[in-house]
Design a protein around this motif. Structure first.
Motif, PDB file in Angstrom:
ATOM      1  N   MET B 170       0.831  -1.201   0.000  1.00  0.00           N
ATOM      2  CA  MET B 170       0.000   0.000   0.000  1.00  0.00           C
ATOM      3  C   MET B 170       0.864   1.249   0.000  1.00  0.00           C
ATOM      4  O   MET B 170       1.920   1.285   0.650  1.00  0.00           O
ATOM      5  CB  MET B 170      -0.851   0.064   1.271  1.00  0.00           C
ATOM      6  N   VAL B 171       0.355   2.272  -0.677  1.00  0.00           N
ATOM      7  CA  VAL B 171       0.991   3.584  -0.610  1.00  0.00           C
ATOM      8  C   VAL B 171      -0.080   4.602  -0.220  1.00  0.00           C
ATOM      9  O   VAL B 171      -1.210   4.563  -0.717  1.00  0.00           O
ATOM     10  CB  VAL B 171       1.673   3.969  -1.959  1.00  0.00           C
ATOM     11  N   TYR B 172       0.281   5.493   0.712  1.00  0.00           N
ATOM     12  CA  TYR B 172      -0.642   6.526   1.208  1.00  0.00           C
ATOM     13  C   TYR B 172      -0.150   7.879   0.723  1.00  0.00           C
ATOM     14  O   TYR B 172       1.022   8.221   0.932  1.00  0.00           O
ATOM     15  CB  TYR B 172      -0.680   6.495   2.734  1.00  0.00           C
ATOM     16  N   THR B 173      -1.004   8.629   0.090  1.00  0.00           N
ATOM     17  CA  THR B 173      -0.574   9.931  -0.406  1.00  0.00           C
ATOM     18  C   THR B 173      -1.711  10.943  -0.332  1.00  0.00           C
ATOM     19  O   THR B 173      -2.888  10.569  -0.317  1.00  0.00           O
ATOM     20  CB  THR B 173      -0.017   9.811  -1.847  1.00  0.00           C
ATOM     21  N   ILE B 174      -1.331  12.226  -0.253  1.00  0.00           N
ATOM     22  CA  ILE B 174      -2.279  13.342  -0.216  1.00  0.00           C
ATOM     23  C   ILE B 174      -2.003  14.164  -1.463  1.00  0.00           C
ATOM     24  O   ILE B 174      -1.164  15.064  -1.450  1.00  0.00           O
ATOM     25  CB  ILE B 174      -2.079  14.190   1.061  1.00  0.00           C
ATOM     26  N   PRO B 175      -2.668  13.864  -2.597  1.00  0.00           N
ATOM     27  CA  PRO B 175      -2.211  14.390  -3.889  1.00  0.00           C
ATOM     28  C   PRO B 175      -2.509  15.864  -4.142  1.00  0.00           C
ATOM     29  O   PRO B 175      -1.908  16.447  -5.041  1.00  0.00           O
ATOM     30  CB  PRO B 175      -2.947  13.521  -4.917  1.00  0.00           C
ATOM     31  N   THR B 176      -3.419  16.455  -3.355  1.00  0.00           N
ATOM     32  CA  THR B 176      -3.771  17.858  -3.562  1.00  0.00           C
ATOM     33  C   THR B 176      -3.437  18.651  -2.323  1.00  0.00           C
ATOM     34  O   THR B 176      -3.878  18.290  -1.232  1.00  0.00           O
ATOM     35  CB  THR B 176      -5.298  18.017  -3.824  1.00  0.00           C
ATOM     36  N   ALA B 177      -2.633  19.719  -2.471  1.00  0.00           N
ATOM     37  CA  ALA B 177      -2.311  20.593  -1.338  1.00  0.00           C
ATOM     38  C   ALA B 177      -1.810  19.764  -0.173  1.00  0.00           C
ATOM     39  O   ALA B 177      -2.271  19.885   0.951  1.00  0.00           O
ATOM     40  CB  ALA B 177      -3.543  21.403  -0.926  1.00  0.00           C
ATOM     41  N   GLN B 178      -0.827  18.931  -0.467  1.00  0.00           N
ATOM     42  CA  GLN B 178      -0.318  17.944   0.465  1.00  0.00           C
ATOM     43  C   GLN B 178      -0.017  18.557   1.838  1.00  0.00           C
ATOM     44  O   GLN B 178       0.478  19.668   1.962  1.00  0.00           O
ATOM     45  CB  GLN B 178       0.966  17.333  -0.123  1.00  0.00           C
ATOM     46  N   ASN B 179      -0.369  17.809   2.876  1.00  0.00           N
ATOM     47  CA  ASN B 179      -0.011  18.199   4.227  1.00  0.00           C
ATOM     48  C   ASN B 179       1.285  17.470   4.569  1.00  0.00           C
ATOM     49  O   ASN B 179       1.278  16.233   4.635  1.00  0.00           O
ATOM     50  CB  ASN B 179      -1.156  17.793   5.177  1.00  0.00           C
ATOM     51  N   PRO B 180       2.405  18.160   4.815  1.00  0.00           N
ATOM     52  CA  PRO B 180       2.598  19.588   5.085  1.00  0.00           C
ATOM     53  C   PRO B 180       3.135  20.434   3.930  1.00  0.00           C
ATOM     54  O   PRO B 180       3.184  21.659   4.052  1.00  0.00           O
ATOM     55  CB  PRO B 180       3.670  19.556   6.165  1.00  0.00           C
ATOM     56  N   THR B 181       3.569  19.811   2.818  1.00  0.00           N
ATOM     57  CA  THR B 181       4.361  20.574   1.845  1.00  0.00           C
ATOM     58  C   THR B 181       3.530  21.475   0.939  1.00  0.00           C
ATOM     59  O   THR B 181       4.095  22.287   0.198  1.00  0.00           O
ATOM     60  CB  THR B 181       5.163  19.621   0.938  1.00  0.00           C
ATOM     61  N   GLY B 182       2.215  21.310   0.932  1.00  0.00           N
ATOM     62  CA  GLY B 182       1.380  22.109   0.036  1.00  0.00           C
ATOM     63  C   GLY B 182       1.473  21.686  -1.426  1.00  0.00           C
ATOM     64  O   GLY B 182       0.852  22.302  -2.285  1.00  0.00           O
TER      65      GLY B 182
END
Lengths: 494, 429
Positions: B170-182
Motif C-alpha cells: 500500500m501507498v498513502y498519499t495526499i495528492p492535492t495541497a499535500q499536508n505539510p508541503t502544500g
C-alpha cells in the motif's frame, strides 16, 4: 433514582494506582498529545499560523436548533427549543463556531463538564484523579480500551455470553476471548478466580470485559455483593475491568407480584452501585453511552478512567475519530446543561425506567402465560432483554433441534436472536449446550408481544420430542469459533 | 430489518423511537455560494428534519441504530456527488460513510495491513498517520518528494529495492495541497504514480480533503486575479478518476468544505472493499452522528442540491485563493533571503525551507532555537520534524523546515504574523 451531591473532598481520596505495567508496550511510555507538546500554551496575542484548520467564516451554518420534548410523560406537550448561536457562548455550551471546529481528542469542555458532574453524583468514584473523555459510543470505546491492554495474540476474559460487537472487535484485534462462567447474576467470581489462578497461557491475563447491568444477551444484573466479589478477584489477579454499562440507568426494580400493583416510583428506586463506585484502585474503565438513554445515532458517550489512562485514550482518539461530532456534543450539552438541567435529565431517566419496566412487566407476564413447560428464564431487573432457556424435551440432545426450531420460528413468523452469535466458544459449552433465545422487548409494539409469544410457543412445541425431520438442511449448532462471526439477522450493534 | 407484516420480530436490541426526545432538529444555512457573514437573516435557508419523512428520512431513522453504510439520503448524496465529479472508470465501485479521513485511513489500512507490514508514504506526511501506525507495529517507508509531491521514480526505486520480509502493498498519499508541503500533483504526475502502483501491484490510499481548494496559478498582478479559478469543471482529475484497476481507495471529507465538527466524510472504493469497511464501521463507530447526517442530508437534498453544493465549493475555493494570494504577496515582500518555498497551487499550507547561515546548517538543536524564537516573537508555525516518520531522529529535527497554514488567522493579522516571523528568523539566516 435521585442523587445527592457528594460531600467527600477529592483531596481526601487516594490517587489511582499506577497500572501502566498492564499497558501494551507502546503505551507504557508517558504519552502526551503531540499537538499539545508543540503548541504549548499560546499567549493571548500569539498569531496562530500553525493549525491547519479552516476559518469559521467558511462554515455555512448560522444557527442550529432543536425542539425537544419535556423530560417526562407527566408533562405531555411540554416542549422546549434549544439553540446554538454562531459566535457567542450558548449558556453553558460553546459557540457554534467552536463546536464546528477541530478540537482535541478529549471532547468539548461543556459536554465533559456535565458528564463529570453527573458521574460524580451517580458514582462518586473513590479515587481522586479520574477524568471523563468523550466517545462515539461503547462499541468504539471497547475497541480502544482493549487496545491499551491487549495486543495480537493476547487473551482477555469475557462473559461466556457477550455482546457480538465486542467479540467482533476481538477478532479484528486478534485478541482471544477467554470465557468465564455466568449464573443468573452474571459473572461467577469463584469461576473467575479459579480461571485466573490456573491460567497457563503464554501471556498474562490483564483485563476482563463485563456488562454488569442488564447484560447483553442474558439480561443479568449483578448485585452489589456480586460486584464487590468480582472487584476483589480483579484486585487479587491485578486485572483491569472494562465496565460496559449502557443499560445502567435502565434499572427497573423487581417484577410486581400482582397486576394491581401501581407502577414502581422510580424516583425512590435506587440503582445498584456501579463497579466504578467501588473502584478504590483505579482499575475500572467505565463505558457510558447515550444510545439507550437519549438516542443511538447521536453516536455520543463517555469513558471514565484514571487521568493517565485518559491521556492514552486522547491519543487514540486523535489518531482516529478525533472526537465525536462537536455539533452533537453541543446539542447534548445544551439540552442537559440548560434546557433540562440535571433535574430534568434525572426526570427523563426515571421516565425511561418506568416505560421499560411497563414493557418488561407485560412481556414477562405473557411469557409466563405462554411458555410454561417450553422455556425458562430469570426476570431481568434492568435493560431490554429476556434470555430464555428453551426446553427442547426429548430433542434436547439432538444437534439439529435448534436449527429446526429457528426454521419453525421463521415459518411461524416470529424472530428472536439465537444464542450462537453471543456464545464464546469453549469446551464446556460444546459438551452440554443449553440453548437460548434472546427476546428484546424495547422496540416491538406491545400489542405484538402476545402473538409473538404464541408463535414461539407453537414453534417450540413442534420441536419437542418430535421425530427427526429428514428434509431440512441442518446448519451446525456449534458455537461460532473466534474467526469473523457471521452477520446475524439483528443489527450487529446490538 | 424489513417491514414484513407477517414477521413479528423481537430480535433487535433497539430502543423505541418514541423514547428519543427530539421532535425537530434544524439549522439556518447561508444560500449556496454565499457566506454567513454576507447573508441577511431573512435570506437564510431553513434546514429542518422532523419525525416525519418526506424527501429525506425522519428523525426516527436519523437517530436510530442503522448500519455502517449511513442513513440512505446522506449516503446517496455522497455517492452521486462522487459520480458527478470523478466518474469512476470501473463498474463495481461504491461509497461508504466515514467519520472523517483520519478514521477512514485506519479502516482502509486495516483491510490490508497487520503488525509487521510497511506502508509507503510521502517523506513528509500528515502526523496522525505516524501516530496511528506506531501502536499497530506498522512501519513507514518514506518516498522522496519534489515540488509536485511524491516522485514516481523514487516510489519505483523503493519498491524495486525492497528487501523487507513482507511485501509492500500500500501507498498513502495526499495528492492535492499535500499536508505539510502544500504540493499538488499534476495529471501527468498522477498518471506516473498510478503506473508505478500498477507495476508493483500497490493499493493507493488517496487522502484528498483539500481537493476542491484548487486555485489558478499565483500571479503578483493583483488586478488580474480570480478570473481563472478551476471551479468544479477544471480541477486536476483525481487518482480515482484514473483508476481502471480498482486499486484506489479514495478518502473524502466534509471537514474543509463544510465544517470539521460534523465529523462526516465518505470513502470510495471497489464494492468488495466498501462492504468490508461497512462491517468494520459496524464494529466500531457505527456511522457518522445522526444529527450531522440529518443536517447535511436536508441541506443537500432539500435546499442546495448538487448544483448548489458545487456553487458552495467554488465559493470556498475563492476564499482560500484570496488567502493564498495575500499570504504569498506578504511572504515575497518580507521573507526574502530568510526562507525558500514553492507557491502552493491549492489548499492551506506553505512549506518554508529556512535559509540558515552556513555555520548553522545541520547544527544540533538549531531548529529548536528557531522555534523558540518564533514563540518569543508571538507567532506560531509547526516544526517540520512533526511531519516526518523519522521525526525522532535528531538529524531530522535539525532539518530547516517549518509549515505555515494560512487558513485560520484573520487576514488582517497576516502582515503582523509574517513580520514577526521575519524578526524571529533574522538572527539565524
Amino acid at each position: 433514582m435521585s442523587f445527592t451531591t457528594s460531600t467527600a473532598l477529592a483531596s481526601k481520596l487516594p490517587q489511582a494506582k499506577d497500572l501502566s505495567h498492564l499497558f501494551v508496550p507502546t503505551f507504557r511510555i508517558h504519552q502526551k498529545s503531540p499537538f499539545k507538546a508543540v503548541m504549548g500554551t499560546p499567549t493571548l496575542d500569539m498569531i496562530n499560523m500553525a493549525g491547519g484548520v479552516p476559518h469559521p467564516s467558511t462554515f455555512p451554518l448560522e444557527q442550529v436548533q432543536a425542539t425537544v420534548r419535556a423530560p417526562s410523560h407527566a408533562a405531555p406537550g411540554r416542549t422546549g427549543t434549544l439553540s446554538l448561536e454562531r459566535t457567542q457562548a450558548n449558556g453553558s455550551t460553546e459557540s457554534l463556531n467552536e463546536l464546528l471546529q477541530y478540537n482535541d481528542g478529549r471532547g468539548m469542555a461543556s459536554y465533559c463538564r456535565f458528564l463529570r458532574q453527573f458521574t460524580e453524583q451517580a458514582h462518586a468514584p473513590p479515587y481522586a484523579d479520574w477524568d471523563v473523555v468523550a466517545s462515539c459510543g461503547n462499541t468504539d470505546s471497547i475497541a480502544k480500551a482493549v487496545s491499551l491492554f491487549c495486543q495480537q495474540g493476547d487473551h482477555i476474559i469475557v462473559e461466556q455470553y457477550s455482546f457480538p460487537g465486542a467479540l467482533s472487535n476481538l477478532v479484528f484485534a486478534k485478541v482471544k476471548p477467554v470465557p468465564v462462567a455466568m449464573d443468573i447474576e452474571g459473572v461467577d467470581p469463584v469461576a473467575l478466580d479459579s480461571l485466573c489462578s490456573s491460567w497457563t497461557g503464554a501471556t498474562l491475563l490483564r483485563a476482563i470485559y463485563v456488562i454488569p447491568t442488564g447484560q447483553n444477551p442474558t439480561g443479568a444484573t449483578m448485585s452489589l455483593a456480586r460486584r464487590k466479589a468480582l472487584y476483589a478477584v480483579a484486585q487479587k489477579h491485578d486485572l483491569v475491568i472494562i465496565e460496559d454499562d449502557p443499560y445502567y440507568f435502565l434499572q427497573l426494580g423487581p417484577m410486581p407480584e400482582t397486576q394491581d400493583t401501581t407502577a414502581t416510583d422510580m424516583n425512590k428506586l435506587s440503582l445498584v452501585p456501579s463497579l466504578l463506585s467501588l473502584d478504590t484502585d483505579g482499575r475500572v474503565i467505565r463505558l457510558d453511552s447515550f444510545s439507550k438513554i437519549l438516542a443511538p445515532n447521536l453516536r455520543c458517550g463517555w469513558i471514565t478512567a484514571p487521568a493517565y489512562i485518559q491521556d492514552r485514550m486522547q491519543i487514540l482518539n486523535e489518531s482516529t475519530i478525533l472526537q465525536p461530532s462537536g455539533l452533537t456534543q453541543g446539542v447534548i450539552s445544551r439540552l442537559l446543561n440548560d434546557t433540562w438541567g440535571i433535574e430534568g435529565w434525572i426526570e427523563h431517566l426515571n421516565a425511561l425506567r418506568a416505560a421499560y419496566a411497563a414493557r418488561r412487566n407485560l412481556f414477562v407476564t405473557l411469557a409466563r402465560k405462554h411458555l410454561a413447560g417450553l422455556a425458562t428464564f430469570t426476570v431481568p431487573t434492568a435493560g431490554m432483554f429476556l434470555w430464555m432457556r428453551v426446553d427442547l424435551g426429548d430433542a434436547a440432545t439432538d444437534a439439529t433441534a435448534m436449527p429446526r426450531l429457528l426454521d419453525a420460528m421463521k415459518k411461524g413468523g416470529v424472530m428472536m436472536a439465537p444464542d450462537m452469535p453471543f456464545r464464546v466458544a469453549n469446551a464446556a459449552a460444546a459438551a452440554a449446550p443449553e440453548r437460548y433465545l434472546r427476546a428484546a422487548f424495547a422496540l416491538a409494539e406491545t400489542d405484538m408481544f402476545e402473538p409473538a409469544l404464541e408463535r414461539l410457543a407453537r414453534a417450540i412445541a413442534s420441536i419437542r420430542g418430535s421425530e427427526l425431520q429428514d428434509t431440512q438442511s441442518v446448519a451446525c449448532a456449534e458455537p461460532i469459533e473466534t474467526t469473523a462471526p457471521a452477520p446475524i439477522a439483528v443489527n450487529s450493534s446490538t | 430489518m424489513e417491514a414484513d407484516p407477517t414477521l413479528l420480530s423481537l430480535g433487535a436490541g433497539l430502543p423505541h423511537p418514541s423514547t428519543f426526545p427530539f421532535a425537530q432538529i434544524g439549522a439556518h444555512v447561508a444560500p449556496a455560494g454565499a457566506s454567513v457573514a454576507n447573508t441577511a437573516p431573512a435570506d437564510m435557508l431553513n434546514v429542518s428534519v422532523t419525525t416525519s419523512s418526506g424527501a429525506i428520512e425522519g428523525l426516527g431513522k436519523f437517530l436510530q441504530y442503522g448500519n455502517g453504510r449511513g442513513v440512505p439520503s446522506y449516503a446517496a448524496f455522497t455517492r452521486e456527488h462522487t459520480h458527478r465529479v470523478h466518474d469512476p472508470k470501473y463498474v463495481d465501485w461504491d461509497t461508504v460513510v466515514s467519520l472523517g479521513n483520519t478514521d477512514a485511513f485506519v479502516k482502509a489500512l486495516m483491510l490490508f495491513y497487520t503488525s509487521g507490514d510497511t506502508l509507503l508514504v510521502d517523506e513528509w506526511t500528515y502526523p496522525a498517520i505516524i501516530g496511528t501506525v506506531v501502536p499497530m507495529n506498522i512501519q513507514l517507508a518514506p518516498v522522496r518528494m519534489d515540488a509536485e509531491g511524491m516522485v514516481p521514480e523514487a516510489l519505483d526505486h523503493v519498491c524495486t529495492n525492497w528487501t523487507g520480509e513482507r511485501k509492500l502493498r500500500m501507498v498513502y498519499t495526499i495528492p492535492t495541497a499535500q499536508n505539510p508541503t502544500g504540493a499538488t500533483m499534476s495529471i501527468a504526475r498522477k498518471r506516473a504514480i498510478y503506473a508505478v502502483a500498477q507495476k508493483h501491484n500497490l493499493v493507493i490510499i488517496e487522502d484528498d480533503p483539500y481537493y476542491y481548494l484548487q486555485f489558478e496559478p499565483y500571479t503578483a498582478d493583483s488586478e488580474h486575479r480570480y478570473t481563472n479559478l478551476p471551479g468544479i469543471t477544471s480541477l486536476v482529475p483525481s487518482l480515482l478518476s484514473l483508476d481502471t484497476d480498482g486499486r484506489v481507495i479514495r478518502l473524502d471529507s466534509f471537514s474543509k468544505v463544510l465544517a470539521p465538527g460534523l465529523r462526516c466524510g465518505w470513502v470510495t472504493a471497489p464494492k468488495y472493499i466498501t462492504d468490508k469497511i461497512q462491517f468494520h464501521n459496524e464494529t466500531s463507530i457505527q456511522q457518522p452522528a445522526g444529527v450531522s447526517q440529518a443536517i447535511v442530508a436536508s441541506l443537500m437534498n432539500e435546499q442546495w442540491g448538487h448544483s448548489g453544493w458545487e456553487r458552495h465549493l467554488v465559493q470556498i475555493q475563492r476564499d482560500y485563493a484570496m488567502r493564498r494570494d495575500l499570504f504569498v504577496d506578504l511572504c515575497l515582500k518580507h521573507l526574502n533571503g530568510l526562507v525558500e518555498f514553492t507557491v502552493p497551487d491549492a489548499g492551506m499550507f506553505l512549506w518554508f525551507r529556512v535559509q540558515l547561515k552556513p555555520e548553522l546548517q545541520g547544527q544540533t538543536g538549531v531548529m529548536q532555537r528557531v522555534f523558540d524564537s518564533m514563540v518569543a516573537n508571538h507567532v506560531l508555525l509547526v516544526p517540520g520534524y512533526m511531519f516526518s516518520p523519522k521525526g525522532a531522529e535528531q538529524k531530522v529535527r535539525d532539518e530547516p523546515y517549518i509549515r505555515a497554514a494560512f487558513s485560520f488567522a484573520a487576514t488582517t493579522d497576516f502582515e503582523a504574523a509574517i513580520t514577526r516571523l521575519a524578526q524571529a528568523l533574522e538572527p539565524f539566516c
